[in-house]
Write a protein that holds these residues in place. Sequence first.
Motif, PDB file in Angstrom:
ATOM      1  N   HIS A 173     -10.547 -11.300   3.709  1.00 12.31           N
ATOM      2  CA  HIS A 173     -10.482  -9.977   4.337  1.00 12.31           C
ATOM      3  C   HIS A 173     -11.422  -9.904   5.536  1.00 12.31           C
ATOM      4  O   HIS A 173     -11.090  -9.306   6.563  1.00 12.31           O
ATOM      5  N   ARG A 174     -12.590 -10.499   5.390  1.00 13.52           N
ATOM      6  CA  ARG A 174     -13.559 -10.461   6.493  1.00 13.52           C
ATOM      7  C   ARG A 174     -13.032 -11.220   7.706  1.00 13.52           C
ATOM      8  O   ARG A 174     -13.142 -10.758   8.837  1.00 13.52           O
ATOM      9  N   ARG A 175     -12.406 -12.374   7.449  1.00 16.34           N
ATOM     10  CA  ARG A 175     -11.846 -13.145   8.560  1.00 16.34           C
ATOM     11  C   ARG A 175     -10.636 -12.443   9.172  1.00 16.34           C
ATOM     12  O   ARG A 175     -10.471 -12.395  10.387  1.00 16.34           O
ATOM     13  N   ALA A 176      -9.810 -11.887   8.302  1.00 16.00           N
ATOM     14  CA  ALA A 176      -8.590 -11.241   8.786  1.00 16.00           C
ATOM     15  C   ALA A 176      -8.897 -10.019   9.641  1.00 16.00           C
ATOM     16  O   ALA A 176      -8.148  -9.695  10.567  1.00 16.00           O
ATOM     17  N   ALA A 177     -10.011  -9.343   9.355  1.00 16.63           N
ATOM     18  CA  ALA A 177     -10.370  -8.151  10.133  1.00 16.63           C
ATOM     19  C   ALA A 177     -10.570  -8.492  11.595  1.00 16.63           C
ATOM     20  O   ALA A 177     -10.391  -7.639  12.479  1.00 16.63           O
ATOM     21  N   LEU A 191      12.873   2.143  25.360  1.00 17.32           N
ATOM     22  CA  LEU A 191      12.064   2.168  24.143  1.00 17.32           C
ATOM     23  C   LEU A 191      11.208   0.908  24.047  1.00 17.32           C
ATOM     24  O   LEU A 191      11.475  -0.093  24.723  1.00 17.32           O
ATOM     25  N   ALA A 192      10.182   0.980  23.226  1.00 14.95           N
ATOM     26  CA  ALA A 192       9.306  -0.169  23.006  1.00 14.95           C
ATOM     27  C   ALA A 192       8.788  -0.134  21.582  1.00 14.95           C
ATOM     28  O   ALA A 192       8.768   0.919  20.939  1.00 14.95           O
ATOM     29  N   VAL A 193       8.370  -1.297  21.085  1.00 13.12           N
ATOM     30  CA  VAL A 193       7.777  -1.403  19.752  1.00 13.12           C
ATOM     31  C   VAL A 193       6.268  -1.502  19.915  1.00 13.12           C
ATOM     32  O   VAL A 193       5.762  -2.411  20.577  1.00 13.12           O
ATOM     33  N   LEU A 194       5.552  -0.531  19.333  1.00 12.27           N
ATOM     34  CA  LEU A 194       4.091  -0.534  19.334  1.00 12.27           C
ATOM     35  C   LEU A 194       3.630  -1.050  17.973  1.00 12.27           C
ATOM     36  O   LEU A 194       3.901  -0.433  16.947  1.00 12.27           O
ATOM     37  N   THR A 195       2.959  -2.197  17.959  1.00 11.80           N
ATOM     38  CA  THR A 195       2.529  -2.816  16.705  1.00 11.80           C
ATOM     39  C   THR A 195       1.010  -2.793  16.621  1.00 11.80           C
ATOM     40  O   THR A 195       0.326  -3.183  17.567  1.00 11.80           O
ATOM     41  N   ALA A 196       0.520  -2.317  15.493  1.00  6.93           N
ATOM     42  CA  ALA A 196      -0.930  -2.284  15.274  1.00  6.93           C
ATOM     43  C   ALA A 196      -1.255  -3.107  14.033  1.00  6.93           C
ATOM     44  O   ALA A 196      -0.710  -2.856  12.954  1.00  6.93           O
ATOM     45  N   ILE A 197      -2.099  -4.108  14.177  1.00 10.95           N
ATOM     46  CA  ILE A 197      -2.601  -4.889  13.046  1.00 10.95           C
ATOM     47  C   ILE A 197      -3.946  -4.293  12.664  1.00 10.95           C
ATOM     48  O   ILE A 197      -4.915  -4.377  13.419  1.00 10.95           O
ATOM     49  N   LEU A 198      -4.008  -3.664  11.484  1.00 11.06           N
ATOM     50  CA  LEU A 198      -5.186  -2.903  11.066  1.00 11.06           C
ATOM     51  C   LEU A 198      -5.600  -3.298   9.655  1.00 11.06           C
ATOM     52  O   LEU A 198      -4.803  -3.870   8.910  1.00 11.06           O
ATOM     53  N   PRO A 199      -6.840  -2.969   9.269  1.00  9.83           N
ATOM     54  CA  PRO A 199      -7.203  -3.115   7.852  1.00  9.83           C
ATOM     55  C   PRO A 199      -6.244  -2.280   7.001  1.00  9.83           C
ATOM     56  O   PRO A 199      -5.839  -1.177   7.406  1.00  9.83           O
ATOM     57  N   GLU A 200      -5.890  -2.797   5.841  1.00  6.40           N
ATOM     58  CA  GLU A 200      -4.855  -2.143   5.037  1.00  6.40           C
ATOM     59  C   GLU A 200      -5.224  -0.715   4.658  1.00  6.40           C
ATOM     60  O   GLU A 200      -4.381   0.179   4.679  1.00  6.40           O
ATOM     61  N   TRP A 201      -6.502  -0.482   4.322  1.00  8.06           N
ATOM     62  CA  TRP A 201      -6.893   0.871   3.921  1.00  8.06           C
ATOM     63  C   TRP A 201      -6.667   1.855   5.054  1.00  8.06           C
ATOM     64  O   TRP A 201      -6.237   2.998   4.826  1.00  8.06           O
ATOM     65  N   ALA A 202      -6.940   1.428   6.300  1.00  4.58           N
ATOM     66  CA  ALA A 202      -6.760   2.319   7.449  1.00  4.58           C
ATOM     67  C   ALA A 202      -5.280   2.576   7.708  1.00  4.58           C
ATOM     68  O   ALA A 202      -4.864   3.710   7.981  1.00  4.58           O
ATOM     69  N   ALA A 203      -4.464   1.534   7.612  1.00 10.35           N
ATOM     70  CA  ALA A 203      -3.031   1.694   7.849  1.00 10.35           C
ATOM     71  C   ALA A 203      -2.404   2.619   6.810  1.00 10.35           C
ATOM     72  O   ALA A 203      -1.563   3.472   7.145  1.00 10.35           O
TER      73      ALA A 203
END
Length: 489
Positions: A173-177, A191-203
């Motif tokens: 988890h620490r590395r993935a963050a 149109l466009a796709v907006l992708t956010a890679i976030l910590p799971e708790w935040a998402a």
Amino acid sequence: MTNPPTDPLSLEERRRVRDAWAETRRRIAALEAEAAELLVAQIAFHDEDVAAAPHHRDAIHRSMVAEYATAARLSTGTMEFAFADALALSTALPRVREAFHTGALSSSHVREIARVSAIVDEAIRNRVVAPETMALLETAVLVVAEAETAARTRVHARRVASALVGETITERHRRAADERCVTVRSVDDGLAVLTAILPEWAAVAIADRLSQLTRTVIRARDAAPARDSKAAGAAGSDEASDEATLRRTLAHDDLLTAHGVATDRPCGETRSDTKISSADGDTYALDPEAESLPADTRTWSQVQADLLTDLLLTADPSAVEGEGLTGVRGRLQVTVAATTLARLDDRPAELDGHGALHPDIARALAGRDGGWTRLFLDPHGQVIETDAYSPTESMRRLLRARDQHCRFPGCRQPVHRCDIDHTWDHAKGGPTRVDNLAHLCRGHHVLKHPDIPEAQRWTVRQRPGGVLEWRSPLGAVHTDRAPRRVAFV
């Protein structure tokens, strides 16, 4: 009105079709297992090629994936995962491999188990846990996988892996963050796709808050016509009464003549100009927006997208607003050991319904929330008691902790989007006790409602330990067990 019973021959034919479909699905799974074995054979060819030309390892791998992806008309990513799953089955998961061949597991189940096994495999290679840990993972996961959906298997497998190799989970988890990011990709047509890679708790919190806001907007929109109609009816009634009184009192008075508004527009026709004229020749400007407003016909998804846009474009991130943890108003349910909160250990917490949560995040969330409840677990990891003061609220807290999601077989709808249902109907004498209550989403709640025709109605009974036994209209029995907290001692 009583519905006539379905003809026994018709029921038998319906059961035959259902059973034939289930058997076909089993054979498909067995064929998928055979396909995986062929990929294992190809991996052996790959290893021979790499041994002969080690400097071209990457090119050899890419060529292999491309060969099979084009042959099956699959994407490169999908083919990469297929090879990874086949390798995991052949090297680390013999019992899963056997269950796959018999059709007891689908390819979706295998995919989830193989993904999680990579976590344990990493811990074994780094000598964090003993090699026998993989067998423990396999045994614990198969119990659920052979009776539940792939989605529920994923959550359970994550819990098991977290309990077995907690330190590795925390490090991952620490590395993935560090990989969190936001990207934009055009999909044409404006149109466009907006992708956010976030910590799971935040998402999860963001998604929940968007859902809450969307529900508020749609409820207000749907309630507006009813309020307007009621107000107009009341106003119309008052005006009619006032007008009748005025006409009786001033039947011959000049006040009732000569001061009307001039118009040659039929009733109901949309006005194209922005002015009106009185009989005296004076003109008055109209507010075009007040004249008529377009109806809000946006779908749930469209309202969510608009709200996300508004929040991101109009919000002003600053120290005054606080950091992300302070601003979370989405609902999260987290289970964390008291020893972890007290910093006596760093065991991963659990983001209920999703998987492991970094202990530092759990502590930070705990420090900003007053709604924590102590849970007492039995030796099997089942919640049996909570120490909340109010009896009614304590029952709700216990049920939320026990169920985590809708208790219809296979459903993953979280508890805050479900109703607490009396298994034995309260109107027919069912008690309001924990052993007669369970969370059901609206879609599955109605399946047992007495308004549903008997030929389509499901029935359910609650067994000890919160086990729900569902019976389908065709007589099939499905058992749904409450999710268990995973602990190895």
